[in-house]
Design an enzyme around this catalytic site. Structure first.
Site, PDB file in Angstrom:
ATOM      1  N   HIS A  36       0.825  -1.218   0.000  1.00  0.00           N
ATOM      2  CA  HIS A  36       0.000   0.000   0.000  1.00  0.00           C
ATOM      3  C   HIS A  36       0.853   1.260   0.000  1.00  0.00           C
ATOM      4  CE1 HIS A  36       0.207  -0.399   4.532  1.00  0.00           C
ATOM      5  NE2 HIS A  36       0.252   0.920   4.460  1.00  0.00           N
ATOM      6  N   ASP A  44       1.307  -7.797   2.195  1.00  0.00           N
ATOM      7  CA  ASP A  44       1.398  -6.353   1.990  1.00  0.00           C
ATOM      8  C   ASP A  44       2.853  -5.907   1.828  1.00  0.00           C
ATOM      9  OD1 ASP A  44       0.912  -3.662   1.865  1.00  0.00           O
ATOM     10  OD2 ASP A  44      -0.369  -3.584   3.623  1.00  0.00           O
ATOM     11  N   SER A  76       4.011   2.283   8.261  1.00  0.00           N
ATOM     12  CA  SER A  76       3.754   1.297   7.219  1.00  0.00           C
ATOM     13  C   SER A  76       5.037   1.036   6.436  1.00  0.00           C
ATOM     14  CB  SER A  76       2.671   1.797   6.263  1.00  0.00           C
ATOM     15  OG  SER A  76       1.422   1.834   6.896  1.00  0.00           O
TER      16      SER A  76
END
Length: 703
Positions: free
Chosen positions: A82, A218, A639
C-alpha cells in the site's frame, strides 16, 4: 465486550512500559536499552544508531509518507504494497495492469522509474533546543514557524557547503518544549522492481483493514539508483546504477515464537499521547465523527464507479484506499475512546497534575486547566466545520477542484516574467488519471452533503449560483463546470489577467471555496495560539512531574524505535493467536462469492493449498506463516517499517494495527495494542513460487 485495561493513572504512575514508546535513537535512555536486553536484544547499543553497520542505516523514509528497509548490497528496498500503491498504479494501464496482475522485472533495464518518489536516510540527529527555544518566547505560532524556518535554512546552507547531498530538518518535540535537528541524505531515483497482484497485496480490502486475523501479503519491492561515479544521490538518468549501501538488513528465515524480542524502526507520522482530555473530546466529536460522515458519502460513489469499469478502478483505486483507510481508523478510534472511557481516565490524570501543581507551584499562573477547557469549548463547532470543509473541498479527489486550488495558489504559471499580462496557467493533459462521469457525481454529491451539514454563514457563494441559475440542481451545476470552465482545458493557455477569467464558472467556484476556507481559518485563529501554548505547558508539567522516568516524544515523522515481544492478546476470554497460516488464507479465498475482497486468482489457490512449503515453512509449526502479531508501538507512517529480531535480522514488515486498539494514537493500551506484520518468509515465497524472481532472491541471499 469486556476489556482488560490499566487505567491511564496507573500507566502514568509507572512510566513508559517496555513495549510502549516511540524512542529517538541518538539519546536513547540507558534504562530503555537495558530493558531491551532483558527482552532478548543481543547487539551493542552503538549498533542501533552510531556505528557504520548500525541497524538504523538500513531504514529509509519512503516517499515522505511511509517507511522502507534496504535488504541487499544493490540497494533493494522492501516496503508495503500500500506504500507502493500509487507508483504501481501510475505504471498501470488496462492493457498492462500491474496493479491487478502484479509486476516482475527480469533485469535492471526493466525496473521502472517513478517521478517524485524518493527515499531518505537519516544521517544524524541532535538537540538544538538551546539555539531555538529562547527566541520563541512571546511569538505567535506563525512567527515561531518563520523563525524556525529561517534557522533551518541557515543551517541547511551551512551543511550543504560541507556536503551537497545532505539536507536538514528542524522539528519540535514534546509539544514544542524541545527542538531537534535531523540530517538526511535523499535519493531521488527510485524504481519499481516487483509487486504482487492486488489480490494478495491488498487481500481482504476494507473488510480486513485494521482487523485480526490477517493474511495480506502487503509488500512491494523498489531499488535505489545512484550516480555511477560517486555512489551518491542523483536525479533520474538512464546511466544511473544500483546504489551500494555500506550495510543492509539481513533476512531471517528462522522465524519467531511467543515472547521473542522484536524491534521496529520507522517513521511514525503523528501521535497525541500528551493531548488533554478536552483535546481528545474535540478529536472524537469534531474530527473523527465528521470525517467518517463525509468519507462514507464519497466512497460510495467511488466504489460504485470503480466496480463498473476497470479503467475507472485504476484511476481511483489509490484515492479510494487513502480515503477508506482513515475512515475506518476514525470509526475504530471513536469506538475505543468510548469503550475504555478514555476521556474520563485522562480527566483523572489531569486532576493529579493539578494537585501536583498546587503542591509544587510549577507553572502556577501559566498552565490553566479552566482556561484550556473554555478555549476548546469555544473552538469545537469551528473545528467540526473545518473538518467537513476539508473533507469536501480539500482532499483533491476530483480534478476540477484540484485545478481550482492550483490556480488560487499560482501553480503552473507560465509566460514571460516581465510581462504579467501575457502570463497564463497551463494544465497538462492528464485525462487518463480521472473520469468525468465519476468526478461529476462525486463532486455533486459532496456539494449537496456539505450544504446539509453546515450553517448558511459558511456556505461558499457558488451555492447562490446553483439556486439562481441551476434551480438548486448540484449535478447540473457540476456538469456545467466540467464542460464549460476554462479550468478543464488541458494543454491550452489560461490567461488569468483577462477580464473574462474571473467570470468563468470554475474560477468563481475556486475563489468562493478559498474565501470560505480563509474565513474558517481566520475564525479558528482566535483560539489556535492559546490552545497550543496550554497544551505545551501541560506536556511540560507531565515531563517535570515524571522527571525520574524515561518519556518519549509524540511521533512527528522522524525516525523512531519501538521494541517489544511477539505474542497474541486476549479479548473476551478468547486468545487471538499470534500468526496466520496459508490454510487460513485458502479458506477465505473460498468465500469470494460472498465477498469480492476475498477474490484471488486460481494460481494463488494452488500455492496456498500445497502441503509442503519447504524452506519457507516454520520449523516449529511446520507450515508457512503469513502474518504475525507483536506488541510494538506504531502509527501511520510506520507502514513498511522493518521488524527485527534480537540479532538485528529482518522478520518482516509492519503494515497495520488491530481494531481493538485504534485509540493508540492518543493512548497506548498495553493489554490490547498489537502491530500486524507480514512475515518475510511469506514475501520471499511469493517472489519465488509466484514471481520466479531468482535474480532477486539471489541478491537478497536469505539464509
Amino acid at each position: 465486550m469486556k476489556k482488560i485495561l490499566l487505567s491511564l493513572f496507573s500507566l502514568c504512575a509507572l512510566g513508559a512500559h517496555a513495549d510502549e514508546g516511540m524512542w529517538t535513537l541518538y539519546n536513547l535512555p540507558n534504562a530503555v536499552y537495558e530493558q531491551m536486553k532483558a527482552y532478548g536484544f543481543q547487539l551493542p547499543m552503538e549498533q542501533l544508531y552510531s556505528s557504520d553497520n548500525a541497524v538504523k542505516n538500513a531504514v529509509v523514509n519512503f516517499g515522505g509518507f511511509c517507511t522502507g528497509v534496504v535488504v541487499s548490497p544493490d540497494g533493494l528496498v522492501f516496503t508495503n504494497h500500500h506504500c507502493g500503491f500509487d507508483a504501481i498504479r501510475q505504471h498501470s494501464t488496462v492493457e498492462h495492469d500491474y496493479m491487478l496482475n502484479g509486476f516482475i522485472s527480469k533485469s535492471y533495464e526493466e525496473e521502472l522509474p517513478n517521478e517524485d518518489l524518493f527515499v531518505s536516510f537519516m544521517v544524524d540527529q541532535k538537540d538544538v533546543t538551546d539555539q531555538i527555544f529562547p527566541h520563541l518566547k512571546g511569538l505567535s505560532l506563525n512567527k515561531q514557524a518563520e523563525f524556525v524556518d529561517s534557522v533551518e535554512n541557515a543551517w541547511q546552507k551551512e551543511i550543504r557547503q560541507q556536503d551537497s547531498t545532505l539536507r536538514v530538518e528542524v522539528k519540535p518535540f514534546y509539544e514544542g518544549n524541545k527542538y531537534y535537528m535531523t540530517t538526511y541524505r535523499d535519493f531521488e531515483d527510485v524504481r519499481l522492481v516487483f509487486a504482487v497482484p492486488k489480490s494478495m497485496g491488498k487481500f481482504g480490502g476494507e473488510t480486513d483493514n485494521w482487523m485480526w486475523p490477517r493474511q495480506t501479503c502487503d509488500y512491494s519491492v523498489f531499488r535505489i539508483y545512484a550516480d555511477p561515479k560517486t555512489n551518491g544521490p542523483a536525479k533520474y538518468s538512464k546511466d544511473n546504477v544500483p546504489y551500494h549501501p555500506k550495510s543492509w538488513a539481513p533476512v531471517a528465515m528462522d522465524g519467531y515464537k511467543p515472547g521473542d524480542f522484536c524491534m521496529i524502526m520507522g517513521y511514525p507520522g503523528s501521535t497525541s499521547r500528551y493531548l488533554s482530555s478536552y483535546g481528545i473530546q474535540e478529536r472524537r466529536d469534531a474530527l473523527n465523527a465528521p470525517r467518517v460522515q463525509v468519507r462514507e458519502v464519497k466512497q460510495e460513489v467511488m466504489l460504485r464507479h470503480m466496480r463498473a469499469s476497470e479503467a475507472v478502478r485504476i484511476m481511483y483505486e489509490s484515492k479510494y484506499a487513502h480515503s477508506s483507510n482513515y475512515w475506518k481508523n476514525s470509526i475504530g478510534m471513536n469506538k475505543c475512546i468510548d469503550s475504555i472511557g478514555l476521556i474520563g481516565q485522562k480527566q483523572q490524570f489531569e486532576a493529579r497534575i493539578r494537585q501536583w501543581q498546587d503542591s509544587t507551584g510549577y507553572l502556577k499562573g501559566e498552565l490553566d486547566f479552566d482556561k484550556l477547557a473554555q478555549l476548546y469549548q469555544k473552538r469545537m463547532k469551528l473545528t467540526r466545520l473545518r473538518t467537513i470543509f476539508r473533507e469536501t473541498f480539500y482532499t483533491f479527489d476530483d480534478e476540477l477542484t484540484t485545478r481550482a486550488w492550483k490556480c488560487n495558489w499560482g501553480i503552473h504559471v507560465q509566460g514571460p516574467k516581465d510581462k504579467p499580462k501575457k502570463q497564463y496557467y497551463m494544465f497538462d493533459d492528464n485525462s487518463k488519471e480521472w473520469d468525468e462521469a465519476t468526478d461529476c457525481e462525486l463532486l455533486a454529491t459532496l456539494i449537496r452533503n456539505y450544504r446539509q451539514q453546515v450553517d448558511k454563514e459558511y456556505l461558499p457563494d457558488f451555492y447562490e449560483t446553483i439556486d439562481e441559475k441551476f434551480g438548486g440542481d448540484c449535478a447540473a451545476y457540476v456538469k456545467a463546470l466540467y464542460q464549460k470552465s476554462i479550468l478543464m482545458k488541458s494543454g491550452k493557455p489560461i490567461y488569468f489577467n483577462k477580464k473574462s477569467y474571473d467570470k468563468d464558472l470554475g474560477v468563481k467556484y475556486g475563489i468562493s471555496i478559498s474565501e470560505i476556507m480563509a474565513k474558517i481559518n481566520n475564525d479558528l485563529s482566535e483560539f489556535r495560539d492559546d490552545i497550543a501554548e496550554q497544551e505545551r505547558l501541560l506536556c511540560a508539567a507531565v515531563l517535570r512531574m515524571e522527571q525520574d522516568l524515561p518519556n518519549y516524544s509524540d511521533a512527528n515523522f522522524t525516525m523512531r524505535m519501538t521494541y517489544g515481544q511477539i505474542g497474541e492478546y486476549t479479548l473476551g476470554g478468547r486468545p487471538s493467536g499470534y500468526y496466520t497460516t496459508a490454510r487460513s488464507l485458502w479458506e477465505k479465498m473460498q468465500k469470494a462469492d460472498e465477498n469480492f475482497e476475498y477474490f484471488a486468482e486460481p494460481v494463488m489457490h494452488e500455492l496456498m493449498a500445497q502441503k509442503d512449503f519447504g524452506k519457507y515453512a516454520d520449523s516449529l509449526t511446520g507450515t508457512m506463516q503469513l502474518c504475525f502479531l507483536s506488541n510494538n508501538d506504531i502509527t501511520g507512517g510506520n507502514s513498511g517499517s522493518p521488524i527485527f529480531n534480537g540479532k538485528g535480522e529482518l522478520l518482516g514488515l509492519a503494515f497495520d494495527g488491530n481494531w481493538d486498539s485504534l485509540s493508540s494514537d492518543i493512548f497506548f493500551d498495553r493489554q490490547l495494542a498489537r502491530t500486524i506484520n507480514v512475515d518475510v518468509r511469506y514475501m520471499l515465497f511469493m517472489m519465488d513460487q509466484w514471481g520466479h524472481a531468482e535474480r532477486l532472491l539471489k541478491e537478497i541471499n536469505a539464509k
